[in-house]
Design a protein around this motif. Structure first.
Motif, PDB file in Angstrom:
ATOM      1  N   ALA A 132       0.711  -1.288   0.256  1.00 53.96           N
ATOM      2  CA  ALA A 132      -0.186   0.068   0.432  1.00 53.96           C
ATOM      3  C   ALA A 132       0.841   1.189   0.018  1.00 53.96           C
ATOM      4  O   ALA A 132       0.590   2.147  -0.246  1.00 53.96           O
ATOM      5  N   LEU A 133       2.044   0.966   0.783  1.00 57.46           N
ATOM      6  CA  LEU A 133       2.879   2.256   0.166  1.00 57.46           C
ATOM      7  C   LEU A 133       4.014   2.773  -0.439  1.00 57.46           C
ATOM      8  O   LEU A 133       4.252   4.052  -0.920  1.00 57.46           O
ATOM      9  N   ARG A 134       4.204   0.781  -1.262  1.00 60.38           N
ATOM     10  CA  ARG A 134       4.100   1.078  -2.159  1.00 60.38           C
ATOM     11  C   ARG A 134       3.601   1.917  -3.509  1.00 60.38           C
ATOM     12  O   ARG A 134       3.901   2.650  -4.799  1.00 60.38           O
ATOM     13  N   ARG A 135       2.146   2.203  -3.856  1.00 59.04           N
ATOM     14  CA  ARG A 135       1.580   2.171  -4.366  1.00 59.04           C
ATOM     15  C   ARG A 135       1.043   3.730  -3.799  1.00 59.04           C
ATOM     16  O   ARG A 135       1.079   4.908  -5.509  1.00 59.04           O
ATOM     17  N   ALA A 136       1.200   4.757  -2.888  1.00 58.96           N
ATOM     18  CA  ALA A 136       1.118   5.893  -2.864  1.00 58.96           C
ATOM     19  C   ALA A 136       2.398   6.966  -2.994  1.00 58.96           C
ATOM     20  O   ALA A 136       2.692   7.459  -3.962  1.00 58.96           O
ATOM     21  N   VAL A 137       3.420   5.919  -2.864  1.00 61.89           N
ATOM     22  CA  VAL A 137       4.461   6.237  -3.275  1.00 61.89           C
ATOM     23  C   VAL A 137       5.462   6.757  -4.307  1.00 61.89           C
ATOM     24  O   VAL A 137       5.900   7.548  -5.195  1.00 61.89           O
ATOM     25  N   ILE A 138       5.467   5.152  -5.267  1.00 61.21           N
ATOM     26  CA  ILE A 138       6.016   5.304  -6.479  1.00 61.21           C
ATOM     27  C   ILE A 138       4.853   5.513  -7.539  1.00 61.21           C
ATOM     28  O   ILE A 138       5.622   6.125  -8.100  1.00 61.21           O
TER      29      ILE A 138
END
Length: 346
Positions: A290-296
């Motif tokens: 979920a963090l990767r979807r937001a950050v990247i």
């Protein structure tokens, strides 16, 4: 002379121990943020006089080795590596840090295992997180060189107690220890107050996550600019049978997805389909994705936009050097109101 070049005598006097420990111009440690704290941001923070920290997260050893080398190519200043204690290859990652000549290792995600502490202290200074005074004392006895006390105002995985309380509980009780305060710090006035209380320095994440050098997606940074402090909310544990570490992030559809994920895992535990440890690991994988979807990817609606409550103080996407200059200028001005340049009270 600019502030970065040395015009902060009062702040310097109060952070002598922290600056010496880190080997930096300022005792400002960067929080390690998965997907965000990589070579570009880490080197920019170190080059600006702070202490950048690579977030290893779930990286395998060979990827960490490459990231350390790439960071070292961008700065000749000190920087560290943050390792998660639950990583299945923790000892291999420590070996990578040793081979690369890493000077400081930060262990996060629970009490550091004894073998890891012993291995790191053979070649580097070790920093660990203390959620309360009893654990702080235990960590120092075990050989940890410095502590971070991180309040629940912080972004990402958080503990249950605010920095205002932790600072009062821990700093006066351990005056000889090297302790960095973290959680909700967005301005220099807070830095001044904390170092006056006895902190050796501070740790910041949210301000740097939205900096110009951060590789985070523009949509991620713009979400920071829009958000007031109250939008950075902590996740809720739905069922005591599934202990999950709360995560602070901006409220969005991703927050609801996490609640659904918890319900799914509780149902699987009840049905006997997964063991508790497997369920907890799946929760952690959920957060990483979920963090990767937001950050990247810039999906700030369905991803996890992890941010501390200091997000309300992020008002522009600025270069790291400008953020650092603002912080130390504000801190020095606050201290100048009642201190002489050598750090003594008027």
């Amino acid at each position: 002379m600019s502030m970065a070049e040395g015009a902060t005598p009062r702040l310097d006097a109060l952070t002598t121990k922290g600056r010496a420990f880190l080997g930096t111009r300022h005792a400002i440690l960067a929080g390690a943020m998965s997907w965000v704290s990589e070579r570009h941001l880490v080197s920019a923070i170190s080059n600006a006089g702070g202490f950048g920290v690579i977030a290893c997260g779930a990286m395998p050893p060979e990827l960490l080795a490459a990231e350390i080398a790439a960071t070292a190519a961008l700065t000749d200043k000190p920087f560290g590596v943050n390792l998660i204690t639950m990583h299945p290859q923790l000892m291999e990652l420590i070996a990578v840090c040793r081979t690369a000549g890493v000077s400081h290792v930060v262990l996060a995600g629970g009490l550091p295992p004894g073998p890891a502490v012993a291995a790191i202290r053979e070649f580097a200074k070790l920093i660990a997180f203390a959620p309360n005074l009893a654990v702080a004392r235990k960590l120092l006895r075990s050989g940890v060189d410095a502590l971070v006390i991180e309040g629940s105002e912080a972004g990402g995985h958080i503990g249950p107690v605010s920095l205002a309380v932790l600072a009062q509980e821990i700093l006066p009780a351990l005056p000889e220890a090297t302790i960095f305060a973290a959680g909700g710090i967005g301005r220099g006035e807070a830095i001044a107050a904390l170092v006056e209380m006895g902190a050796a320095g501070v740790q910041l994440g949210t301000r740097f996550a939205a900096s110009a050098e951060s590789i985070a997606h523009e949509a991620f940074k713009k979400a920071f600019l829009r958000a007031p402090a109250r939008d950075a909310v902590a996740s809720v544990q739905l069922d005591p049978r599934l202990p999950v570490i709360p995560v602070r992030a901006l409220r969005n559809a991703g927050s609801e997805a996490f609640m659904a994920k918890q319900r799914e895992m509780v149902a699987k535990i009840e049905a006997g389909d997964v063991a508790l440890a497997e369920a907890q690991l799946e929760i952690e994988h959920f957060w990483a994705g979920a963090l990767r979807r937001a950050v990247i990817d810039g999906d700030v609606e369905n991803g996890s936009v992890m941010a501390g409550q200091s997000v309300g103080m992020v008002t522009a996407i600025e270069p790291v050097a400008d953020i650092m200059h603002s912080l130390v200028t504000e801190a020095e001005a606050a201290l100048a109101r009642h201190m002489t340049p050598d750090g003594t009270t008027r």
